[in-house]
Scaffold this motif. Structure first.
Motif, PDB file in Angstrom:
ATOM      1  N   ASN A   1     -77.809 -69.511  87.382  1.00  0.00           N
ATOM      2  CA  ASN A   1     -77.709 -70.522  88.438  1.00  0.00           C
ATOM      3  C   ASN A   1     -76.467 -71.376  88.200  1.00  0.00           C
ATOM      4  O   ASN A   1     -76.334 -71.990  87.135  1.00  0.00           O
ATOM      5  CB  ASN A   1     -78.948 -71.438  88.430  1.00  0.00           C
ATOM      6  N   LEU A   2     -75.561 -71.392  89.161  1.00  0.00           N
ATOM      7  CA  LEU A   2     -74.385 -72.249  89.024  1.00  0.00           C
ATOM      8  C   LEU A   2     -74.834 -73.703  88.929  1.00  0.00           C
ATOM      9  O   LEU A   2     -75.653 -74.152  89.738  1.00  0.00           O
ATOM     10  CB  LEU A   2     -73.444 -72.054  90.211  1.00  0.00           C
TER      11      LEU A   2
ATOM     12  N   GLU B   1     -70.073 -63.869  87.414  1.00  0.00           N
ATOM     13  CA  GLU B   1     -69.307 -63.529  86.215  1.00  0.00           C
ATOM     14  C   GLU B   1     -70.194 -63.321  84.990  1.00  0.00           C
ATOM     15  O   GLU B   1     -69.788 -62.678  84.022  1.00  0.00           O
ATOM     16  CB  GLU B   1     -68.266 -64.618  85.937  1.00  0.00           C
ATOM     17  N   ARG B   2     -71.424 -63.839  85.030  1.00  0.00           N
ATOM     18  CA  ARG B   2     -72.303 -63.748  83.864  1.00  0.00           C
ATOM     19  C   ARG B   2     -73.337 -62.632  84.001  1.00  0.00           C
ATOM     20  O   ARG B   2     -74.141 -62.417  83.082  1.00  0.00           O
ATOM     21  CB  ARG B   2     -73.008 -65.086  83.638  1.00  0.00           C
ATOM     22  N   LEU B   3     -73.352 -61.906  85.114  1.00  0.00           N
ATOM     23  CA  LEU B   3     -74.352 -60.855  85.310  1.00  0.00           C
ATOM     24  C   LEU B   3     -74.268 -59.767  84.232  1.00  0.00           C
ATOM     25  O   LEU B   3     -75.288 -59.343  83.679  1.00  0.00           O
ATOM     26  CB  LEU B   3     -74.187 -60.216  86.693  1.00  0.00           C
ATOM     27  N   LYS B   4     -73.045 -59.318  83.947  1.00  0.00           N
ATOM     28  CA  LYS B   4     -72.872 -58.263  82.943  1.00  0.00           C
ATOM     29  C   LYS B   4     -73.324 -58.744  81.568  1.00  0.00           C
ATOM     30  O   LYS B   4     -73.936 -57.978  80.795  1.00  0.00           O
ATOM     31  CB  LYS B   4     -71.411 -57.819  82.890  1.00  0.00           C
TER      32      LYS B   4
ATOM     33  N   VAL C   1     -75.705 -60.867  80.888  1.00  0.00           N
ATOM     34  CA  VAL C   1     -77.168 -60.873  80.825  1.00  0.00           C
ATOM     35  C   VAL C   1     -77.722 -59.458  80.719  1.00  0.00           C
ATOM     36  O   VAL C   1     -78.601 -59.176  79.898  1.00  0.00           O
ATOM     37  CB  VAL C   1     -77.769 -61.597  82.053  1.00  0.00           C
ATOM     38  N   SER C   2     -77.210 -58.528  81.540  1.00  0.00           N
ATOM     39  CA  SER C   2     -77.711 -57.153  81.492  1.00  0.00           C
ATOM     40  C   SER C   2     -77.409 -56.504  80.134  1.00  0.00           C
ATOM     41  O   SER C   2     -78.224 -55.735  79.605  1.00  0.00           O
ATOM     42  CB  SER C   2     -77.133 -56.320  82.635  1.00  0.00           C
ATOM     43  N   SER C   3     -76.269 -56.839  79.549  1.00  0.00           N
ATOM     44  CA  SER C   3     -75.924 -56.305  78.221  1.00  0.00           C
ATOM     45  C   SER C   3     -76.878 -56.842  77.157  1.00  0.00           C
ATOM     46  O   SER C   3     -77.264 -56.122  76.226  1.00  0.00           O
ATOM     47  CB  SER C   3     -74.486 -56.667  77.858  1.00  0.00           C
ATOM     48  N   LEU C   4     -77.260 -58.100  77.289  1.00  0.00           N
ATOM     49  CA  LEU C   4     -78.194 -58.711  76.340  1.00  0.00           C
ATOM     50  C   LEU C   4     -79.566 -58.044  76.429  1.00  0.00           C
ATOM     51  O   LEU C   4     -80.202 -57.763  75.405  1.00  0.00           O
ATOM     52  CB  LEU C   4     -78.302 -60.210  76.613  1.00  0.00           C
ATOM     53  N   VAL C   5     -80.021 -57.758  77.657  1.00  0.00           N
ATOM     54  CA  VAL C   5     -81.301 -57.074  77.846  1.00  0.00           C
ATOM     55  C   VAL C   5     -81.241 -55.685  77.219  1.00  0.00           C
ATOM     56  O   VAL C   5     -82.171 -55.255  76.517  1.00  0.00           O
ATOM     57  CB  VAL C   5     -81.669 -56.981  79.343  1.00  0.00           C
ATOM     58  N   SER C   6     -80.151 -54.959  77.454  1.00  0.00           N
ATOM     59  CA  SER C   6     -79.991 -53.622  76.876  1.00  0.00           C
ATOM     60  C   SER C   6     -80.011 -53.671  75.353  1.00  0.00           C
ATOM     61  O   SER C   6     -80.611 -52.809  74.696  1.00  0.00           O
ATOM     62  CB  SER C   6     -78.676 -52.989  77.342  1.00  0.00           C
ATOM     63  N   LEU C   7     -79.357 -54.675  74.797  1.00  0.00           N
ATOM     64  CA  LEU C   7     -79.307 -54.829  73.342  1.00  0.00           C
ATOM     65  C   LEU C   7     -80.700 -55.052  72.768  1.00  0.00           C
ATOM     66  O   LEU C   7     -81.096 -54.393  71.791  1.00  0.00           O
ATOM     67  CB  LEU C   7     -78.393 -56.009  72.978  1.00  0.00           C
ATOM     68  N   TYR C   8     -81.452 -55.960  73.378  1.00  0.00           N
ATOM     69  CA  TYR C   8     -82.770 -56.302  72.850  1.00  0.00           C
ATOM     70  C   TYR C   8     -83.803 -55.202  73.129  1.00  0.00           C
ATOM     71  O   TYR C   8     -84.680 -54.939  72.299  1.00  0.00           O
ATOM     72  CB  TYR C   8     -83.262 -57.608  73.456  1.00  0.00           C
TER      73      TYR C   8
END
Length: 318
Positions: free
Chosen positions: A40-41, A257-260, A262-269
């Motif tokens: 959320n901006l 700009e922060r979507l990638k 967040v998705s990378s963090l989900v993939s990592l965890y």
């Protein structure tokens, strides 16, 4: 480009952990919730990340995480079943809830209720929750297979009690063209905001969600990377990208700009992505309310979640 005030109900911490072998630690759940809410901006009037869903009854740690995040003023919504004791227990943790009710005739028969009784019990329980000042989301399990006339009557009966209705393609079998027609019909018939929640068993979670939005749906219930039960859910980042590139729709207040990140963090965890529909693991259910319905279906010889009543049920204890 068109700017839309769509809302997102994030299911990464609830439905995401229904995927076999996906389990987040306490620290990871908190980290993900903060990252998702950070989309959320800060100065935007419209906050597209409307809430982040957690089901406290899944595990004591989930209840602890929910309490911690609520103390941090993260918009957590607590999922529960449509029973007075369950709603009361959840309300002792936080005031905002999503409560789940089965809407297809097949599931209602399995659970021993009919259409009239379902509406009566839903209105009663939502009324009790509303008296306590709750913000209420109403999730219609198996909405995509429910009779459309009954679905309209059900949502109409709960107007003023539910803040939004979640249209669920629970078994992931919906046809995108049919989805668009059904959502268009509901939007003409009811004033309650409609949220799309689609599973990917036939590879159509994204298409069904997009067709719902094009028909007027007000928001999306999805997970980052698409993790979720069986073949997973509609991936939030893919939906946002397709809305922009294919339909020229920009989500108001969203930090693209922060979507990638967040998705990378989900993939990592998660240490894995969603299960492909043609992977044998997509037929595996993690223990929960879906498995309960499947076991009851055997006793009533009903077909639910695309399973024949005499078929094998593959379960992962999570």
């Amino acid at each position: 480009m068109e700017t839309r005030k769509l809302i997102f109900l994030d299911e990464t911490l609830r439905d995401g952990q229904q995927q076999p072998f996906v389990t987040f630690t306490r620290a990871q759940m908190i980290s993900l919730a903060l990252a998702i809410n950070g989309l959320n901006l800060p100065d935007a009037q419209h906050k597209p990340i409307y809430n982040i869903d957690i089901m406290p009854s899944m595990h004591p740690m989930h209840e602890e995480v929910a309490k911690h995040l609520l103390n941090k003023e993260v918009p957590i919504t607590l999922a529960t079943i449509m029973k007075e004791c369950a709603i009361k227990s959840t309300r002792n943790i936080g005031k905002d809830i999503i409560t789940i009710s089965s809407l297809s005739d097949e599931l209602m028969r399995v659970k021993g209720i009919n259409r009239e009784r379902n509406i009566e019990s839903t209105v009663r329980e939502l009324g009790r929750a509303r008296e306590r000042g709750a913000k209420i989301g109403l999730a219609g399990e198996d909405s995509a297979r429910a009779d459309i006339g009954f679905l309209k009557d059900y949502v109409l009966a709960t107007q003023g009690l539910a803040d939004y209705f979640i249209y669920c393609d629970t078994d992931g079998q919906a046809n995108p063209k049919d989805t668009q027609k059904r959502i268009a019909y509901l939007k003409k018939s009811v004033s309650t905001p409609i949220i799309m929640h689609c599973h990917n068993d036939q590879g159509n979670a994204v298409r069904n969600t997009l067709k719902g939005i094009l028909a007027g749906a007000d928001g999306v219930s999805s997970t980052f990377t698409g993790i979720g039960d069986r073949a997973g859910n509609a991936p939030t980042e893919e939906l946002v990208e397709k809305l922009a590139k294919e339909y020229g729709i920009i989500i108001s207040g969203l930090d693209y700009e922060r979507l990638k990140e967040v998705s990378s963090l989900v993939s990592l965890y998660a240490e894995r992505g969603p299960t492909a529909p043609d992977n044998p693991l997509s037929e595996v259910h993690e223990a929960g309310i879906h498995v309960d319905a499947l076991l009851k279906a055997r006793q009533t010889e009903q077909e639910v979640y695309s399973h024949k009543p005499d078929g094998d049920i593959k379960v992962c204890i999570g």
